[in-house]
Design a protein around this motif. Structure first.
Motif, PDB file in Angstrom:
ATOM      1  N   ASN A 155       0.872  -1.323   0.051  1.00 21.87           N
ATOM      2  CA  ASN A 155      -0.105   0.056   0.098  1.00 21.87           C
ATOM      3  C   ASN A 155       1.008   1.210   0.122  1.00 21.87           C
ATOM      4  OD1 ASN A 155      -2.268   1.804   0.064  1.00 21.87           O
ATOM      5  ND2 ASN A 155      -2.453   1.527   2.538  1.00 21.87           N
ATOM      6  N   GLN A 156       0.918   2.071  -1.058  1.00 20.42           N
ATOM      7  CA  GLN A 156       1.704   3.321  -1.131  1.00 20.42           C
ATOM      8  C   GLN A 156       0.677   4.458  -0.673  1.00 20.42           C
ATOM      9  OE1 GLN A 156       2.964   5.720  -4.698  1.00 20.42           O
ATOM     10  NE2 GLN A 156       4.264   3.693  -4.825  1.00 20.42           N
ATOM     11  N   VAL A 157       1.287   4.826   0.401  1.00 18.63           N
ATOM     12  CA  VAL A 157       0.609   6.304   0.984  1.00 18.63           C
ATOM     13  C   VAL A 157       1.577   7.256   1.212  1.00 18.63           C
ATOM     14  CG1 VAL A 157      -1.510   4.747   2.022  1.00 18.63           C
ATOM     15  CG2 VAL A 157       0.639   5.151   3.191  1.00 18.63           C
ATOM     16  N   TRP A 182       4.635   7.501  -0.403  1.00 15.87           N
ATOM     17  CA  TRP A 182       4.902   8.668  -1.576  1.00 15.87           C
ATOM     18  C   TRP A 182       5.177   9.878  -0.789  1.00 15.87           C
ATOM     19  CZ3 TRP A 182       1.606  12.619  -1.620  1.00 15.87           C
ATOM     20  CH2 TRP A 182       0.310  12.603  -1.418  1.00 15.87           C
ATOM     21  N   GLY A 183       5.831  10.866  -1.384  1.00 14.76           N
ATOM     22  CA  GLY A 183       5.982  12.027  -0.929  1.00 14.76           C
ATOM     23  C   GLY A 183       7.184  12.052   0.426  1.00 14.76           C
ATOM     24  N   PRO A 184       8.244  11.149   0.175  1.00 11.99           N
ATOM     25  CA  PRO A 184       8.837  11.045   1.447  1.00 11.99           C
ATOM     26  C   PRO A 184       9.600  12.435   2.022  1.00 11.99           C
ATOM     27  CG  PRO A 184      10.275  10.447  -0.570  1.00 11.99           C
ATOM     28  CD  PRO A 184       8.824  10.561  -0.933  1.00 11.99           C
ATOM     29  N   PHE A 192      10.810  21.632   4.514  1.00 14.28           N
ATOM     30  CA  PHE A 192      11.122  20.255   4.894  1.00 14.28           C
ATOM     31  C   PHE A 192      12.771  20.149   4.796  1.00 14.28           C
ATOM     32  CE2 PHE A 192      12.144  15.820   4.060  1.00 14.28           C
ATOM     33  CZ  PHE A 192      11.121  15.060   4.796  1.00 14.28           C
ATOM     34  N   PHE A 193      13.352  20.748   3.804  1.00 15.54           N
ATOM     35  CA  PHE A 193      14.925  20.638   3.627  1.00 15.54           C
ATOM     36  C   PHE A 193      15.804  21.366   4.653  1.00 15.54           C
ATOM     37  CE2 PHE A 193      13.149  19.046  -0.257  1.00 15.54           C
ATOM     38  CZ  PHE A 193      13.366  17.768  -0.323  1.00 15.54           C
ATOM     39  N   HIS A 194      14.877  22.350   5.404  1.00 16.35           N
ATOM     40  CA  HIS A 194      15.700  23.062   6.553  1.00 16.35           C
ATOM     41  C   HIS A 194      15.160  22.835   7.801  1.00 16.35           C
ATOM     42  CE1 HIS A 194      16.057  25.580   2.804  1.00 16.35           C
ATOM     43  NE2 HIS A 194      17.341  25.354   3.090  1.00 16.35           N
ATOM     44  N   ILE A 225      10.569   5.925  -2.318  1.00 19.31           N
ATOM     45  CA  ILE A 225      10.741   6.278  -3.634  1.00 19.31           C
ATOM     46  C   ILE A 225      10.892   7.611  -4.042  1.00 19.31           C
ATOM     47  CG2 ILE A 225       9.887   4.123  -4.974  1.00 19.31           C
ATOM     48  CD1 ILE A 225       7.018   5.770  -4.872  1.00 19.31           C
ATOM     49  N   PRO A 226      11.998   8.332  -3.606  1.00 26.01           N
ATOM     50  CA  PRO A 226      12.220   9.908  -3.459  1.00 26.01           C
ATOM     51  C   PRO A 226      12.487  10.117  -5.165  1.00 26.01           C
ATOM     52  CG  PRO A 226      14.173   8.702  -2.783  1.00 26.01           C
ATOM     53  CD  PRO A 226      13.055   7.586  -2.775  1.00 26.01           C
ATOM     54  N   LYS A 227      11.850  11.286  -5.595  1.00 27.75           N
ATOM     55  CA  LYS A 227      11.977  11.818  -6.828  1.00 27.75           C
ATOM     56  C   LYS A 227      13.100  12.901  -6.902  1.00 27.75           C
ATOM     57  CE  LYS A 227      10.838  15.249  -9.713  1.00 27.75           C
ATOM     58  NZ  LYS A 227      10.659  16.919  -9.349  1.00 27.75           N
ATOM     59  N   GLN A 236      22.546  11.381  -3.834  1.00 32.04           N
ATOM     60  CA  GLN A 236      22.538  11.798  -2.611  1.00 32.04           C
ATOM     61  C   GLN A 236      21.538  10.873  -1.968  1.00 32.04           C
ATOM     62  OE1 GLN A 236      20.525  15.115   0.139  1.00 32.04           O
ATOM     63  NE2 GLN A 236      22.081  16.117  -1.336  1.00 32.04           N
ATOM     64  N   ASN A 237      20.299  10.874  -2.531  1.00 31.02           N
ATOM     65  CA  ASN A 237      19.308  10.129  -1.978  1.00 31.02           C
ATOM     66  C   ASN A 237      19.350   8.576  -1.788  1.00 31.02           C
ATOM     67  OD1 ASN A 237      18.034  12.643  -1.688  1.00 31.02           O
ATOM     68  ND2 ASN A 237      16.746  12.309  -3.471  1.00 31.02           N
ATOM     69  N   LEU A 238      20.441   7.915  -2.603  1.00 30.98           N
ATOM     70  CA  LEU A 238      20.596   6.468  -2.657  1.00 30.98           C
ATOM     71  C   LEU A 238      21.573   6.298  -1.707  1.00 30.98           C
ATOM     72  CD1 LEU A 238      19.550   4.055  -4.176  1.00 30.98           C
ATOM     73  CD2 LEU A 238      21.697   4.663  -5.922  1.00 30.98           C
TER      74      LEU A 238
HETATM   75  N1  LIG Z   1       0.572   7.118  -5.264  1.00 30.25           N
HETATM   76  C1  LIG Z   1       0.498   8.424  -5.329  1.00 30.25           C
HETATM   77  O1  LIG Z   1      -0.790   8.784  -5.251  1.00 30.25           O
HETATM   78  C2  LIG Z   1       1.510   9.397  -5.313  1.00 30.25           C
HETATM   79  C3  LIG Z   1       1.453  10.635  -5.008  1.00 30.25           C
HETATM   80  C4  LIG Z   1       2.720  11.453  -5.135  1.00 30.25           C
HETATM   81  C5  LIG Z   1       3.918  10.567  -5.367  1.00 30.25           C
HETATM   82  N2  LIG Z   1       3.924   9.347  -5.768  1.00 30.25           N
HETATM   83  C6  LIG Z   1       5.265   8.757  -6.006  1.00 30.25           C
HETATM   84  O2  LIG Z   1       6.101   9.018  -5.026  1.00 30.25           O
HETATM   85  C7  LIG Z   1       7.386   9.536  -5.642  1.00 30.25           C
HETATM   86  C8  LIG Z   1       8.095  10.443  -4.555  1.00 30.25           C
HETATM   87  O3  LIG Z   1       7.033  11.619  -4.135  1.00 30.25           O
HETATM   88  P1  LIG Z   1       6.945  12.993  -4.794  1.00 30.25           P
HETATM   89  O4  LIG Z   1       7.773  13.155  -5.995  1.00 30.25           O
HETATM   90  O5  LIG Z   1       5.623  13.418  -4.873  1.00 30.25           O
HETATM   91  O6  LIG Z   1       7.882  14.081  -3.857  1.00 30.25           O
HETATM   92  P2  LIG Z   1       9.214  13.936  -2.911  1.00 30.25           P
HETATM   93  O7  LIG Z   1      10.042  12.820  -3.396  1.00 30.25           O
HETATM   94  O8  LIG Z   1       8.733  14.040  -1.380  1.00 30.25           O
HETATM   95  O9  LIG Z   1       9.889  15.190  -3.352  1.00 30.25           O
HETATM   96  C9  LIG Z   1      10.373  15.522  -4.453  1.00 30.25           C
HETATM   97  C10 LIG Z   1      10.963  17.084  -4.207  1.00 30.25           C
HETATM   98  O10 LIG Z   1      12.023  17.078  -3.688  1.00 30.25           O
HETATM   99  C11 LIG Z   1      13.087  17.625  -4.245  1.00 30.25           C
HETATM  100  N3  LIG Z   1      14.279  17.059  -3.803  1.00 30.25           N
HETATM  101  C12 LIG Z   1      14.506  15.600  -4.200  1.00 30.25           C
HETATM  102  N4  LIG Z   1      15.649  15.147  -3.389  1.00 30.25           N
HETATM  103  C13 LIG Z   1      16.168  16.355  -2.833  1.00 30.25           C
HETATM  104  C14 LIG Z   1      17.377  16.608  -2.031  1.00 30.25           C
HETATM  105  N5  LIG Z   1      18.169  15.488  -1.681  1.00 30.25           N
HETATM  106  N6  LIG Z   1      17.621  17.636  -1.730  1.00 30.25           N
HETATM  107  C15 LIG Z   1      16.672  18.752  -1.940  1.00 30.25           C
HETATM  108  N7  LIG Z   1      15.748  18.689  -2.626  1.00 30.25           N
HETATM  109  C16 LIG Z   1      15.416  17.445  -3.011  1.00 30.25           C
HETATM  110  C17 LIG Z   1      12.843  17.490  -5.731  1.00 30.25           C
HETATM  111  O11 LIG Z   1      13.521  18.463  -6.594  1.00 30.25           O
HETATM  112  P3  LIG Z   1      14.086  18.247  -7.931  1.00 30.25           P
HETATM  113  O12 LIG Z   1      13.361  17.253  -8.683  1.00 30.25           O
HETATM  114  O13 LIG Z   1      14.316  19.648  -8.723  1.00 30.25           O
HETATM  115  O14 LIG Z   1      15.456  17.842  -7.340  1.00 30.25           O
HETATM  116  C18 LIG Z   1      11.340  17.628  -5.706  1.00 30.25           C
HETATM  117  O15 LIG Z   1      11.069  19.034  -5.697  1.00 30.25           O
HETATM  118  C19 LIG Z   1       6.837  10.340  -6.621  1.00 30.25           C
HETATM  119  O16 LIG Z   1       7.805  10.522  -7.683  1.00 30.25           O
HETATM  120  C20 LIG Z   1       5.766   9.065  -7.157  1.00 30.25           C
HETATM  121  O17 LIG Z   1       6.666   7.993  -7.912  1.00 30.25           O
HETATM  122  C21 LIG Z   1       2.797   8.638  -5.511  1.00 30.25           C
END
Ligand SMILES: NC(=O)c1ccc[n+]([C@@H]2O[C@H](COP(=O)([O-])OP(=O)(O)OC[C@H]3O[C@@H](n4cnc5c(N)ncnc54)[C@H](OP(=O)(O)O)[C@@H]3O)[C@@H](O)[C@H]2O)c1
Length: 280
Positions: A155-157, A182-184, A192-194, A225-227, A236-238
């Motif tokens: 379950n991805q939440v 999701w959205g780690p 968040f980052f500060h 699953i950071p993006k 860095q995230n890995l």
């Molecule tokens: N199932 C769902 O409903 C759902 C909803 C949302 C997300 N997801 C999944 O979860 C994944 C991750 O969530 P998310 O993409 O929403 O958000 P997230 O991973 O929480 O945050 C991504 C944001 O953080 C920045 N970032 C990443 N690494 C960083 C670092 N080391 N230092 C500073 N900033 C950094 C990225 O900027 P840059 O890209 O500019 O580096 C981007 O703006 C998604 O890509 C998707 O696969 C699923």
């Protein structure tokens, strides 16, 4: 890399790369970068319109398919047995693969039971190695677990330090469902980052706030699953498997939990109207 064994025996990497809001035009480059720096798990969705970019990068990567773990999700507009069934074949085509490692229902709306039946069928046919859900809060998750043949594996939440989902995590454990975040980073919301707790704890280990936040989730048994579209941030995230947070640090980060979404609640009628509207 650390792995978790799902309830059907399939091994899933604890850390992958998410491509939500990655422009379809940029997705192939981003996934190619992610694979080249060491990611082996990629999370996409029909609704991200970038499955083709993921498929192209995977096909050109030179990494054997069995070393990769691909997740996609069936969108609300493809809900119901017939549409979901066709959409799974479409995702396979776009991803240029014979099988999907993990297929999720993206949202708990529209005819998701019909969707799930199509997913069970694809699972039995070997088109999918594991099936699960996303955004299923405990009430809907329990209901689904009770009435399906193949129990959901994942379950991805929304899960991050401000919304830790402790109760939902307990329910997932009870039903043998792996919790995936999701959205780690809460997509950077709430500065968040500060965050001083994350930055101060991270400094002790020579790690950033982002790495500290990921490590917290991993040590809590949550798949992440950071993006990022930036290669250095992907690296860095890995780079979070060479340190461990102390019990005291884990407790301090647990104290950041606000117990509510940084985005929206699936219990809020306005959210439901918005999301179901996207599926029309
Ligand atoms: N199932 C769902 O409903 C759902 C909803 C949302 C997300 N997801 C999944 O979860 C994944 C991750 O969530 P998310 O993409 O929403 O958000 P997230 O991973 O929480 O945050 C991504 C944001 O953080 C920045 N970032 C990443 N690494 C960083 C670092 N080391 N230092 C500073 N900033 C950094 C990225 O900027 P840059 O890209 O500019 O580096 C981007 O703006 C998604 O890509 C998707 O696969 C699923």
């Amino acid at each position: 890399m650390e792995f978790v064994t799902l309830n059907n025996g399939v091994k899933m990497p604890m850390l992958g790369y998410g491509v939500y809001q990655v422009d379809p035009a940029e997705c192939e480059r981003c996934v190619a970068d992610a694979i080249s720096v060491g990611y082996r798990s990629i999370d996409t969705a029909q609704a991200y319109y970038n499955e083709e970019g993921v498929g192209a990068a995977v096909a050109k990567s030179g990494v054997p398919r069995e070393e990769l773990f691909l997740t996609t999700k069936v969108w609300i507009s493809n809900a119901g047995y017939e549409k979901a069934r066709a959409s799974i074949d479409e995702s396979l085509r776009k991803l240029k693969t014979d099988y999907i490692d993990l297929l999720l229902i993206h949202q708990p709306f529209n005819d998701y039971y019909g969707t799930y039946r199509a997913m069970e069928e694809a699972y039995q046919a070997g088109k999918v190695r594991a099936i699960g859900v996303s955004n299923f809060y405990p009430d809907r998750l329990i209901d689904l677990c009770r009435f399906v043949e193949v129990p959901p594996a994942v379950n991805q939440v929304e899960t991050h330090v401000f919304q830790q989902q402790a109760k939902a995590h307990e329910i997932m454990q009870k039903y043998g469902v792996q919790h995936e975040s999701w959205g780690p980073f809460a997509e950077g919301r709430k500065d968040f980052f500060h965050n001083p707790v994350l930055t101060e704890i991270g400094a002790k280990y020579g790690k950033s706030s982002a790495q500290t936040a990921l490590r917290f989730l991993l040590q809590s048994g949550v798949v992440v699953i950071p993006k990022s579209t930036h290669r250095e941030r992907m690296e860095q995230n890995l780079d979070v498997f060479d340190f461990a947070l102390s019990d005291g640090d884990m407790a301090a980060i647990r104290g950041l939990d606000e117990g509510e979404s940084a985005f929206f609640s699936h219990y809020d009628p306005e959210t439901v109207e918005f999301l179901t509207g996207l599926g029309k």
